[in-house]
Design a protein around this motif. Structure first.
Motif, PDB file in Angstrom:
ATOM      1  N   ARG A 139       0.847  -1.188   0.000  1.00 54.40           N
ATOM      2  CA  ARG A 139       0.000   0.000   0.000  1.00 54.40           C
ATOM      3  C   ARG A 139       0.887   1.243   0.000  1.00 54.40           C
ATOM      4  NH1 ARG A 139      -5.406   1.022   3.347  1.00 54.40           N
ATOM      5  NH2 ARG A 139      -5.881   2.987   2.349  1.00 54.40           N
ATOM      6  N   THR A 141       1.390   5.321   0.344  1.00 54.84           N
ATOM      7  CA  THR A 141       0.775   6.506   0.965  1.00 54.84           C
ATOM      8  C   THR A 141       0.858   7.653  -0.028  1.00 54.84           C
ATOM      9  OG1 THR A 141       2.873   7.096   1.961  1.00 54.84           O
ATOM     10  CG2 THR A 141       1.359   5.814   3.303  1.00 54.84           C
ATOM     11  N   SER A 143       1.160  11.490  -0.846  1.00 51.06           N
ATOM     12  CA  SER A 143       1.651  12.713  -0.196  1.00 51.06           C
ATOM     13  C   SER A 143       1.081  13.946  -0.831  1.00 51.06           C
ATOM     14  CB  SER A 143       3.185  12.759  -0.272  1.00 51.06           C
ATOM     15  OG  SER A 143       3.601  12.656  -1.609  1.00 51.06           O
TER      16      SER A 143
END
Length: 143
Positions: A139, A141, A143
């Protein structure tokens, strides 16, 4: 009870349908002509691996090539078949077949090429193709 049908003497379609029924549809076999060999196979699966048994009779194991690319397996073989019957100096019958046979197929999971094994015994090629472990999704993230 018998079926009653109406006969139309001017309907030529039914005449030609009956006349040509099966004409050029039946497979024709030529007597005495050697048939090109085929690779017939059985594929089984369990939780850890696929097992492939392919019949390739009359072929040396050096002439068989197997390649695995992801979940696609390709088997090819160079076939050399010669048979000759003689009576004195006159050849009565001669059958030859030279060529390459090949078969490719896809499996449901990717194959672990490093642990795959192949064995050729009595005209049967047996491949044990272990499944690759499912890679876990990563997974990301945002930003």
């Amino acid at each position: 009870m018998a079926n009653i049908t109406r006969y139309d003497p001017f309907n030529l379609d039914s005449v030609f349908d009956d006349f040509f029924k099966g004409f050029l549809v039946r497979p024709m076999a030529l007597e005495g002509v050697p048939k090109a060999p085929e690779i017939k196979m059985d594929v089984t699966e369990n939780d850890k691996a696929y097992t492939v048994k392919a019949e390739i009779p009359g072929v040396k194991k050096e002439d068989i090539h197997v390649s695995v690319d992801g979940n696609t397996v390709s088997i090819s073989a160079e076939v050399k078949k010669e048979s000759e019957e003689k009576e004195g100096e006159k050849v009565l019958r001669s059958e030859r077949y030279f060529g390459r046979v090949a078969r490719s197929f896809s499996l449901g999971s990717d194959i672990d090429e490093a642990n795959a094994t192949a064995k050729y015994t009595d005209g049967v090629l047996e491949l044990v193709l272990p499944k690759k472990a499912a890679s876990s999704a990563k997974r990301l993230t945002i930003s």
